[in-house]
Structures are given as structure tokens and as C-alpha cells.
Design an enzyme around this catalytic site. Structure first.
Site, PDB file in Angstrom:
ATOM      1  N   ASN A   1      -6.039   2.294  11.519  1.00  0.00           N
ATOM      2  CA  ASN A   1      -5.082   1.279  11.069  1.00  0.00           C
ATOM      3  C   ASN A   1      -4.229   1.891   9.959  1.00  0.00           C
ATOM      4  OD1 ASN A   1      -4.197  -1.567  10.857  1.00  0.00           O
ATOM      5  ND2 ASN A   1      -5.240  -1.561   8.868  1.00  0.00           N
TER       6      ASN A   1
ATOM      7  N   GLU B   1      -1.266  -6.538  10.114  1.00  0.00           N
ATOM      8  CA  GLU B   1      -1.003  -7.018   8.740  1.00  0.00           C
ATOM      9  C   GLU B   1       0.464  -7.397   8.571  1.00  0.00           C
ATOM     10  OE1 GLU B   1      -2.433  -4.288   5.764  1.00  0.00           O
ATOM     11  OE2 GLU B   1      -4.207  -3.759   6.921  1.00  0.00           O
TER      12      GLU B   1
ATOM     13  N   GLU C   1      -5.576   3.933   6.723  1.00  0.00           N
ATOM     14  CA  GLU C   1      -4.593   4.689   5.933  1.00  0.00           C
ATOM     15  C   GLU C   1      -5.094   6.087   5.591  1.00  0.00           C
ATOM     16  OE1 GLU C   1      -3.755   2.104   2.611  1.00  0.00           O
ATOM     17  OE2 GLU C   1      -3.118   0.458   3.900  1.00  0.00           O
TER      18      GLU C   1
ATOM     19  N   HIS D   1       3.972  -3.956   7.451  1.00  0.00           N
ATOM     20  CA  HIS D   1       4.496  -4.514   6.189  1.00  0.00           C
ATOM     21  C   HIS D   1       5.988  -4.180   6.128  1.00  0.00           C
ATOM     22  CE1 HIS D   1       0.608  -5.774   4.782  1.00  0.00           C
ATOM     23  NE2 HIS D   1       0.111  -4.578   5.053  1.00  0.00           N
TER      24      HIS D   1
ATOM     25  N   ASP E   1       3.859  -8.781   7.624  1.00  0.00           N
ATOM     26  CA  ASP E   1       4.625  -9.662   6.743  1.00  0.00           C
ATOM     27  C   ASP E   1       6.006  -9.044   6.560  1.00  0.00           C
ATOM     28  OD1 ASP E   1       3.945  -7.647   4.883  1.00  0.00           O
ATOM     29  OD2 ASP E   1       2.549  -8.922   3.786  1.00  0.00           O
TER      30      ASP E   1
HETATM   31  O1  G3I Z   1      -8.819  -2.476  -9.291  1.00  0.00           O
HETATM   32  C1  G3I Z   1      -7.907  -3.018 -10.243  1.00  0.00           C
HETATM   33  C2  G3I Z   1      -8.623  -3.334 -11.517  1.00  0.00           C
HETATM   34  O2  G3I Z   1      -9.133  -2.146 -12.079  1.00  0.00           O
HETATM   35  C3  G3I Z   1      -7.657  -4.006 -12.488  1.00  0.00           C
HETATM   36  O3  G3I Z   1      -8.341  -4.432 -13.627  1.00  0.00           O
HETATM   37  C4  G3I Z   1      -7.009  -5.214 -11.828  1.00  0.00           C
HETATM   38  C5  G3I Z   1      -5.961  -5.813 -12.754  1.00  0.00           C
HETATM   39  O4  G3I Z   1      -4.944  -6.447 -12.052  1.00  0.00           O
HETATM   40  O5  G3I Z   1      -6.408  -4.814 -10.621  1.00  0.00           O
HETATM   41  C6  G3I Z   1      -7.298  -4.273  -9.680  1.00  0.00           C
HETATM   42  O6  G3I Z   1      -6.606  -3.934  -8.509  1.00  0.00           O
HETATM   43  C7  G3I Z   1      -6.309  -4.993  -7.619  1.00  0.00           C
HETATM   44  C8  G3I Z   1      -6.868  -4.612  -6.253  1.00  0.00           C
HETATM   45  O7  G3I Z   1      -6.480  -5.545  -5.272  1.00  0.00           O
HETATM   46  C9  G3I Z   1      -8.375  -4.476  -6.252  1.00  0.00           C
HETATM   47  O8  G3I Z   1      -9.030  -5.689  -6.411  1.00  0.00           O
HETATM   48  C10 G3I Z   1      -4.821  -5.158  -7.527  1.00  0.00           C
HETATM   49  O9  G3I Z   1      -4.304  -5.631  -8.758  1.00  0.00           O
HETATM   50  C11 G3I Z   1      -4.459  -6.101  -6.425  1.00  0.00           C
HETATM   51  O10 G3I Z   1      -3.077  -6.181  -6.317  1.00  0.00           O
HETATM   52  C12 G3I Z   1      -5.083  -5.618  -5.111  1.00  0.00           C
HETATM   53  O11 G3I Z   1      -4.701  -6.416  -4.052  1.00  0.00           O
HETATM   54  C13 G3I Z   1      -5.075  -6.133  -2.687  1.00  0.00           C
HETATM   55  C14 G3I Z   1      -4.515  -4.822  -2.122  1.00  0.00           C
HETATM   56  O12 G3I Z   1      -4.770  -4.754  -0.713  1.00  0.00           O
HETATM   57  C15 G3I Z   1      -5.141  -3.573  -2.729  1.00  0.00           C
HETATM   58  O13 G3I Z   1      -4.656  -2.446  -2.093  1.00  0.00           O
HETATM   59  C16 G3I Z   1      -4.458  -7.294  -1.926  1.00  0.00           C
HETATM   60  O14 G3I Z   1      -5.128  -8.489  -2.300  1.00  0.00           O
HETATM   61  C17 G3I Z   1      -4.560  -7.106  -0.419  1.00  0.00           C
HETATM   62  O15 G3I Z   1      -3.759  -8.065   0.236  1.00  0.00           O
HETATM   63  C18 G3I Z   1      -4.039  -5.726  -0.022  1.00  0.00           C
HETATM   64  O16 G3I Z   1      -4.192  -5.543   1.376  1.00  0.00           O
HETATM   65  C19 G3I Z   1      -3.790  -4.270   1.902  1.00  0.00           C
HETATM   66  C20 G3I Z   1      -4.678  -3.972   3.097  1.00  0.00           C
HETATM   67  O17 G3I Z   1      -6.029  -4.056   2.762  1.00  0.00           O
HETATM   68  C21 G3I Z   1      -4.357  -2.575   3.657  1.00  0.00           C
HETATM   69  N1  G3I Z   1      -2.956  -2.433   3.963  1.00  0.00           N
HETATM   70  C22 G3I Z   1      -2.036  -2.818   2.900  1.00  0.00           C
HETATM   71  C23 G3I Z   1      -2.333  -4.218   2.379  1.00  0.00           C
HETATM   72  C24 G3I Z   1      -1.334  -4.650   1.338  1.00  0.00           C
HETATM   73  O18 G3I Z   1      -1.410  -3.848   0.192  1.00  0.00           O
END
Ligand code: G3I
Length: 387
Positions: A222, A287, A178, A258, A289
């Protein structure tokens, strides 16, 4: 709408009675299908040889805030399906910086090691995700007071350590994830710490360092929103040609995929994949969905499920049609672990299985499309149902 779990199907075949879906699916140990047959009723089995059908392995990220234990180590039915349904695994979060490199001098390899070892035990390949991204970087990195030289060294050390650790065991790496602005006007220069502080040339360095650390791994750009020919994918098309002209080891370009049923299916996916293939690159869907708008407490309509199945199939058809598009990954396969409802209120049902692992029309459509492509015939014992 037919919804069968594999376990229930086996029971109904043996007893001749179609059981009602159980609230909690039986663990794999109770699977009563004849030995050897179960693996012939999977996406993986129907896929053409050398066509990797993958899933993200749930863990980290949004899962940390959910009221269930870490999915991959703890959910045995999930784990069983990861092993049987798929031939390629992608760490959903386990190889991202904040997870694998939580402090400057600390690496957390355990969860990624587990995925790579599981893949080897199950004859699967692995896609590494990701090395240079604007998101999910640890605070020590984003908030640290580093000079440009120090940052460059931090990135080099990280890439060579992580890629080097799994050298020879990762099929494809998403090196740069990205990095392009959504409107295609240029690279992300404000939110991507690497490009902001080190300039765009750092992307080529990242590919070179990864290649040094694992000369066998195929190295990818990607991104999302690049499925059609348009400003964003055009920007990559130019960038990749410049890098290839400079001898940078870029091997692939991948579409995340997505999608949502509230929007039209992206136009020209096959043509777009083909033009990158024509540059000599591998391509992949990484990825996929397909989410839908469903008010809380309600179920998707038949029409939504049919449209979702259509989108999954069309993406698979496009990939199958392009030589070098040999890797097709779902961003999770069961709704209960999908990232979608966490990000998009009132949206969900984006994967190919319901929470209890029963199959949606999208699963059946993928299986059928793979069977058509490979010429494999469904075992007679499974002819009693759609899939
Ligand atoms: O970092 C914050 C943290 O500070 C906060 O306290 C916490 C509270 O909810 O959230 C944290 O962020 C989380 C983040 O992962 C980091 O751990 C988000 O809530 C959470 O929703 C996030 O999820 C991941 C997301 O990438 C982050 O961008 C998903 O599990 C994961 O499936 C998703 O995957 C991405 C691919 O890597 C790249 N392409 C898009 C795809 C879907 O977003």
C-alpha cells in the site's frame, strides 16, 4: 449548492418544507425516515454486490490532540453513518504499532477489537492497516537497542500475534506500507527500521508470516503517489514481480489516493491498476481523500467542490473498470475528523461530508456512480434532491 443532511431530508419530506440546516445534527435515534428507507440512501446500498465501499474509522493519531472525545466510541451520529454508509472498515490508527503494541510486552487490542466486532455486527469486511511501516512505531522499538536477530523476532511475533488474533475476520491486510522512496529509486533504507536493520528480504518474510497467521487474508503493498504509471509505481511493479517469482504470498497492490484539487488528477489510473491486475493481483483504493486550499474561516468555492467531486468520481470509475479492484476506501468521510488540516495548514474540506454530516457534491457523485455501476434505482422518496 445543495447541502442536505439525511435527517433534514426526512423532515422536509414529511412536512413538505425544506428546513434550514441545523447547527447540530440530530442523533440517529431521532431519524424520522420510514424504517428501511434510510439504508437505501447510502453509498453502501448503491454499490454493486461484492464491491466494498469503505471508510477509515477515526481514532488515535491526530485525534489524540484534538478537542473532542475519541470519535468512534463517542460520536453516535458518526458511528451510525460508519455502520450504514460503508461495507468495509479500516482502522485509521488503531492497528498501527504505536497504538496496538505500545510497549514491548503490552498489546492494546481493545480499539481494534471494537472495530472488528462492529464490522461483524454490521455485515462489513475489515482492511487491516498496517504491519511493516516506517512511521508510527513506538519509542521502545525505534529507540531500543536490539540485535538484528532480536528485531526480526519482534517483527515475527508482532505479525503473528496481531494477524493471528483476527484470523478469518480481516479481508485484506496492508502488510507493507509506504516502503518505497518517493522517487522510486529503491526501498526506504534510512527511515524504515526494518529494512535498515534487516535488509530488503524482511519484506518477503513479513508477507510469509502474515500468510501463515491468516491464510485467508489478502496481503497488500500500500502506498501514496503510485496512482499513475511512473518511477514509484514502476519500482513496485518490478518488486512485486520478483516476489511473486519467488513464491512470496503477495496478493494485492493498493493506491492510497491522497489527492488535492491544486494538482491535476493523476493520469492513467485505470491503466496502472490494470497492469497490476494483469500480474494476478487484486487492487484497491485504500485512503482516498481530495483536499483543497481554503484560507482559514472561508468556505470552498463551487468550482473547488465540483473539481473534488470529479476527482472522487474518476478514482471510483477507474477502480470499477478493473476486474479485481473490489475495495474502495475513503480516508474518513466527514471533515471534522480528517487528518488533512492537521498536516496541511490552510487546506482541508477533503472528505465527502461537511462537519455536520451534510453531503457534498462529491458524496452525491459517488452515490450516482455506484448506482450506475450497480443498476440500482433511487427510491422515489429521494428523487426530490440530487442525492
Ligand atoms: O508521535 C507524535 C508525538 O510524539 C507528538 O507528541 C504528537 C503531538 O502532536 O504527535 C504525534 O504524532 C501524531 C501521529 O499521528 C502519531 O500518533 C501526529 O501528530 C498525527 O498527525 C498523526 O496522525 C496520523 C497519521 O497517519 C500519521 O502518519 C493520522 O491520524 C492518520 O490519518 C494518518 O494516516 C496515514 C495512513 O496511515 C498511511 N497513509 C497516509 C495517511 C495520512 O497521513
Amino acid at each position: 449548492m445543495k447541502r442536505f443532511s439525511t435527517t433534514l431530508l426526512a423532515a422536509s419530506l414529511l412536512t413538505g418544507v425544506l428546513a434550514a440546516p441545523a447547527a447540530v445534527a440530530a442523533p440517529p435515534a431521532d431519524d424520522t425516515r420510514p424504517p428501511g428507507l434510510a439504508k437505501k440512501d447510502t453509498l453502501r446500498w448503491f454499490a454493486p454486490e461484492d464491491f466494498a465501499i469503505g471508510t477509515a474509522v477515526a481514532g488515535g493519531g491526530h485525534h489524540l490532540d484534538q478537542p473532542y472525545p475519541d470519535p468512534f466510541p463517542n460520536d453516535l451520529e458518526y458511528r451510525e453513518l460508519v455502520g450504514t454508509e460503508f461495507s468495509s472498515l479500516s482502522p485509521e490508527n488503531q492497528a498501527k504499532w504505536e497504538f496496538i503494541h505500545p510497549q514491548e510486552d503490552v498489546y492494546n487490542f481493545g480499539p481494534m477489537d471494537e472495530i472488528v466486532e462492529f464490522a461483524e455486527e454490521h455485515g462489513q469486511v475489515v482492511r487491516g492497516h498496517t504491519l511493516l511501516w516506517h512511521s508510527q512505531n513506538p519509542a521502545w522499538l525505534e529507540e531500543g537497542d536490539y540485535t538484528a536477530d532480536e528485531l526480526r523476532e519482534i517483527l515475527r511475533e508482532h505479525i503473528q500475534t496481531v494477524v493471528g488474533r483476527y484470523a478469518g475476520r480481516i479481508q485484506q491486510w496492508d502488510v507493507a506500507n509506504e516502503v518505497m522512496l518517493d522517487n522510486g529509486s529503491g526501498l526506504r533504507t534510512t527511515d524504515n527500521i526494518w529494512i535498515r536493520k534487516l535488509g530488503p528480504g524482511i519484506i518477503a518474510d513479513a508477507f510469509r508470516w502474515a500468510h501463515e497467521a491468516d491464510p485467508e487474508a489478502l496481503l497488500f503493498f500500500n502506498d501514496y503517489g503510485v496512482e499513475s504509471i511512473g518511477p514509484k509505481s514502476n519500482a513496485y511493479y518490478e518488486l512485486v514481480q520478483d516476489l511473486l517469482a519467488d513464491g512470496v504470498p503477495v496478493h494485492g497492490f493498493s493506491f492510497q489516493g491522497h489527492l488535492s484539487t491544486q494538482y491535476g488528477f493523476p493520469g492513467g489510473v485505470e491503466e496502472n491498476l490494470q497492469r497490476f491486475a494483469d500480474l494476478g493481483l487484486d487492487t484497491a483504493i485504500t485512503e482516498l481523500d481530495v483536499r483543497m486550499v481554503v484560507p482559514q474561516g472561508q468556505q470552498p468555492t463551487e468550482a473547488q467542490l465540483a473539481q473534488q467531486a470529479d476527482y472522487y468520481t474518476r478514482m471510483l470509475d477507474a477502480c470499477l473498470a478493473v476486474e479485481g479492484c473490489d475495495s474502495f476506501t475513503l480516508w474518513g468521510f466527514v471533515d471534522k475528523y480528517s487528518w488533512v488540516p492537521v498536516f496541511f495548514p490552510n487546506q482541508g474540506f477533503a472528505t465527502v461530508m461537511y462537519d455536520d454530516f451534510t453531503r457534498k457534491p462529491a458524496y452525491c457523485a459517488l452515490q450516482e456512480t455506484l448506482a450506475e455501476a450497480s443498476g440500482k434505482i433511487k427510491h422515489p422518496a429521494f428523487a426530490l434532491r440530487d442525492c
